[in-house]
Write a protein that holds these residues in place. Structure first.
Motif, PDB file in Angstrom:
ATOM      1  N   LYS A  21      35.555  37.374  41.046  1.00  0.00           N
ATOM      2  CA  LYS A  21      34.281  37.373  40.315  1.00  0.00           C
ATOM      3  C   LYS A  21      34.319  36.493  39.081  1.00  0.00           C
ATOM      4  CE  LYS A  21      34.469  41.713  39.300  1.00  0.00           C
ATOM      5  NZ  LYS A  21      35.695  42.266  39.860  1.00  0.00           N
ATOM      6  N   SER A  39      31.860  41.385  32.045  1.00  0.00           N
ATOM      7  CA  SER A  39      31.675  42.757  31.526  1.00  0.00           C
ATOM      8  C   SER A  39      32.987  43.542  31.557  1.00  0.00           C
ATOM      9  CB  SER A  39      30.569  43.496  32.283  1.00  0.00           C
ATOM     10  OG  SER A  39      30.911  43.660  33.636  1.00  0.00           O
ATOM     11  N   GLY A  40      33.868  43.226  32.512  1.00  0.00           N
ATOM     12  CA  GLY A  40      35.177  43.892  32.548  1.00  0.00           C
ATOM     13  C   GLY A  40      35.954  43.614  31.267  1.00  0.00           C
ATOM     14  N   TYR A  43      35.020  46.197  28.711  1.00  0.00           N
ATOM     15  CA  TYR A  43      35.737  47.468  28.925  1.00  0.00           C
ATOM     16  C   TYR A  43      37.192  47.334  28.478  1.00  0.00           C
ATOM     17  CZ  TYR A  43      31.812  49.464  31.424  1.00  0.00           C
ATOM     18  OH  TYR A  43      30.579  49.975  31.714  1.00  0.00           O
ATOM     19  N   ARG A  44      37.785  46.184  28.761  1.00  0.00           N
ATOM     20  CA  ARG A  44      39.174  45.958  28.346  1.00  0.00           C
ATOM     21  C   ARG A  44      39.296  45.952  26.814  1.00  0.00           C
ATOM     22  NH1 ARG A  44      42.844  43.937  32.189  1.00  0.00           N
ATOM     23  NH2 ARG A  44      41.923  43.904  34.273  1.00  0.00           N
ATOM     24  N   ARG A  95      44.443  41.502  28.640  1.00  0.00           N
ATOM     25  CA  ARG A  95      44.853  41.276  30.045  1.00  0.00           C
ATOM     26  C   ARG A  95      46.209  41.915  30.328  1.00  0.00           C
ATOM     27  NH1 ARG A  95      40.044  40.034  32.076  1.00  0.00           N
ATOM     28  NH2 ARG A  95      39.004  38.752  30.537  1.00  0.00           N
ATOM     29  N   VAL A 103      42.287  51.129  31.564  1.00  0.00           N
ATOM     30  CA  VAL A 103      40.867  50.753  31.428  1.00  0.00           C
ATOM     31  C   VAL A 103      39.954  51.568  32.345  1.00  0.00           C
ATOM     32  CG1 VAL A 103      41.105  48.747  33.003  1.00  0.00           C
ATOM     33  CG2 VAL A 103      39.262  48.783  31.341  1.00  0.00           C
ATOM     34  N   ALA A 107      36.495  53.422  31.400  1.00  0.00           N
ATOM     35  CA  ALA A 107      35.261  52.977  32.062  1.00  0.00           C
ATOM     36  C   ALA A 107      34.533  54.121  32.762  1.00  0.00           C
ATOM     37  CB  ALA A 107      35.589  51.871  33.067  1.00  0.00           C
ATOM     38  N   ARG A 113      30.084  53.607  28.929  1.00  0.00           N
ATOM     39  CA  ARG A 113      29.340  52.710  29.829  1.00  0.00           C
ATOM     40  C   ARG A 113      28.004  52.323  29.187  1.00  0.00           C
ATOM     41  NH1 ARG A 113      32.087  51.886  34.156  1.00  0.00           N
ATOM     42  NH2 ARG A 113      30.502  50.514  35.012  1.00  0.00           N
ATOM     43  N   GLY A 133      30.880  41.850  37.113  1.00  0.00           N
ATOM     44  CA  GLY A 133      31.363  43.218  36.877  1.00  0.00           C
ATOM     45  C   GLY A 133      31.340  44.041  38.141  1.00  0.00           C
ATOM     46  N   ARG A 134      30.988  45.328  37.982  1.00  0.00           N
ATOM     47  CA  ARG A 134      30.944  46.234  39.125  1.00  0.00           C
ATOM     48  C   ARG A 134      29.503  46.680  39.393  1.00  0.00           C
ATOM     49  NH1 ARG A 134      35.495  45.031  38.056  1.00  0.00           N
ATOM     50  NH2 ARG A 134      37.440  46.047  38.658  1.00  0.00           N
ATOM     51  N   ASP A 135      28.739  46.834  38.280  1.00  0.00           N
ATOM     52  CA  ASP A 135      27.411  47.441  38.401  1.00  0.00           C
ATOM     53  C   ASP A 135      26.351  46.627  37.657  1.00  0.00           C
ATOM     54  OD1 ASP A 135      28.387  47.851  35.871  1.00  0.00           O
ATOM     55  OD2 ASP A 135      27.814  49.964  35.758  1.00  0.00           O
ATOM     56  N   MET A 136      26.601  45.327  37.511  1.00  0.00           N
ATOM     57  CA  MET A 136      25.643  44.505  36.755  1.00  0.00           C
ATOM     58  C   MET A 136      24.298  44.407  37.485  1.00  0.00           C
ATOM     59  SD  MET A 136      27.040  43.745  33.925  1.00  0.00           S
ATOM     60  CE  MET A 136      27.932  45.282  33.931  1.00  0.00           C
ATOM     61  N   ARG A 185      43.274  51.097  41.976  1.00  0.00           N
ATOM     62  CA  ARG A 185      42.242  50.822  40.960  1.00  0.00           C
ATOM     63  C   ARG A 185      40.848  50.874  41.616  1.00  0.00           C
ATOM     64  NH1 ARG A 185      40.828  46.345  37.168  1.00  0.00           N
ATOM     65  NH2 ARG A 185      42.339  44.917  38.071  1.00  0.00           N
ATOM     66  N   ASP A 189      37.703  53.116  40.379  1.00  0.00           N
ATOM     67  CA  ASP A 189      36.461  52.444  39.965  1.00  0.00           C
ATOM     68  C   ASP A 189      35.308  52.680  40.943  1.00  0.00           C
ATOM     69  OD1 ASP A 189      37.606  51.396  37.690  1.00  0.00           O
ATOM     70  OD2 ASP A 189      38.231  49.533  38.657  1.00  0.00           O
ATOM     71  N   GLN A 192      31.467  53.523  40.061  1.00  0.00           N
ATOM     72  CA  GLN A 192      30.580  52.522  39.466  1.00  0.00           C
ATOM     73  C   GLN A 192      30.599  51.191  40.215  1.00  0.00           C
ATOM     74  OE1 GLN A 192      33.090  53.915  37.618  1.00  0.00           O
ATOM     75  NE2 GLN A 192      34.442  52.325  36.866  1.00  0.00           N
TER      76      GLN A 192
HETATM   77  O1  C5P Z   1      36.914  43.017  36.088  1.00  0.00           O
HETATM   78  P1  C5P Z   1      38.151  43.650  35.491  1.00  0.00           P
HETATM   79  O2  C5P Z   1      39.162  44.020  36.519  1.00  0.00           O
HETATM   80  O3  C5P Z   1      38.705  42.881  34.338  1.00  0.00           O
HETATM   81  O4  C5P Z   1      37.603  45.020  34.871  1.00  0.00           O
HETATM   82  C1  C5P Z   1      38.467  45.912  34.213  1.00  0.00           C
HETATM   83  C2  C5P Z   1      37.980  47.329  34.439  1.00  0.00           C
HETATM   84  O5  C5P Z   1      36.739  47.524  33.773  1.00  0.00           O
HETATM   85  C3  C5P Z   1      37.747  47.746  35.888  1.00  0.00           C
HETATM   86  O6  C5P Z   1      38.938  48.185  36.520  1.00  0.00           O
HETATM   87  C4  C5P Z   1      36.734  48.863  35.731  1.00  0.00           C
HETATM   88  O7  C5P Z   1      37.394  50.087  35.419  1.00  0.00           O
HETATM   89  C5  C5P Z   1      35.942  48.455  34.504  1.00  0.00           C
HETATM   90  N1  C5P Z   1      34.646  47.850  34.804  1.00  0.00           N
HETATM   91  C6  C5P Z   1      33.605  48.690  35.091  1.00  0.00           C
HETATM   92  N2  C5P Z   1      32.340  48.175  35.249  1.00  0.00           N
HETATM   93  C7  C5P Z   1      32.126  46.863  35.142  1.00  0.00           C
HETATM   94  C8  C5P Z   1      33.205  45.981  34.876  1.00  0.00           C
HETATM   95  C9  C5P Z   1      34.464  46.514  34.732  1.00  0.00           C
HETATM   96  O8  C5P Z   1      33.783  49.900  35.210  1.00  0.00           O
HETATM   97  N3  C5P Z   1      30.881  46.390  35.255  1.00  0.00           N
END
Ligand code: C5P
Length: 224
Positions: A21, A39-40, A43-44, A95, A103, A107, A113, A133-136, A185, A189, A192
């Protein structure tokens, strides 16, 4: 609607961990001449702020995470947003292994959130963006002009992650271990990580990154 009163362009690119992504979003944003928001990364950042405050993650409460969120900011650069913690760049820290391990816990906190979503929406109110991200495309930008859902098999995602980290192909033992870590992971996750019903699905397992980017840029130009 004329282009003068259309809302700013938002393209969402969602998918599971290591589905490509972020790198795809960066390239799409560059070709469209807009900024990339990861967006991740936010959260990081919040997780890194909470880690700096100390204590084992088992004792972290939603409130104690939110108390640290004020130390986090993102600074607009030419093509993306730079992560800052206490006003300082912190890319290596966010990272790192400690953040990656904790994380998903942070999250899962609903008020965290909501806080992250508000920050991401604020960037889109002043900039045209490609956000990943995951839920954009579901929770944050249900009206995005284009929504993409990227998928790839767990083994292919694990292979790419190792190549990115080491610059070489993995051994079969490394591949098995990384696949297990990614699947763990994914499971955390899962709540979401959902495609929007109107997302365009792209399976990246058998195509090059250039091809993925080309497909998304074409779609975004059609809808811009
Ligand atoms: O994308 P990345 O792996 O860097 O994201 C880190 C963490 O942030 C994911 O493992 C997830 O827990 C959380 N995340 C999320 N929703 C998003 C983006 C990331 O829950 N939109």
């Amino acid at each position: 609607m004329s282009s003068a009163n259309r809302p700013p362009l938002v393209v969402t690119i969602d998918g599971p961990a290591a589905s490509g992504k972020s790198s795809t979003s960066q390239m799409v944003a560059a070709q469209l001449g807009v900024r990339h928001v990861d967006s991740g990364m936010i959260y990081r950042l919040v997780t890194a702020a909470r880690l700096r405050a100390g204590g084992t993650s088992e004792s972290w409460t939603e409130q104690s995470v939110l108390e640290e969120a004020g130390r986090v900011s993102v600074a607009p650069g030419a093509t993306s947003f730079e992560p800052l913690l206490d006003g300082e760049p912190c890319e290596g820290e966010i990272r790192g292994e400690a953040v990656t391990r904790t994380v998903s816990l942070v999250a899962q906190m609903p008020r965290v959130r909501a806080w992250v979503n508000a920050l991401v929406r604020a960037t889109a109110s002043v900039h045209e963006i490609v956000v990943d991200g995951r839920d954009m495309g579901t929770a944050v930008f249900p009206d995005a002009r284009l929504k993409v859902w990227l998928v790839a098999t767990p083994e292919e995602r694990a292979r790419r992650r190792i190549v990115q980290r080491t610059g070489r192909q993995p051994t079969s033992a490394e591949l098995a271990e990384e696949t297990r870590a990614l699947e763990a992971r994914d499971a955390k996750d899962q709540p979401q990580t959902q495609p929007a019903t109107d997302a365009v699905w792209i399976d990246t397992t058998g195509i090059t990154q250039e091809e993925q980017v080309r497909q998304i840029v074409l779609l975004a130009r059609e809808r811009r």
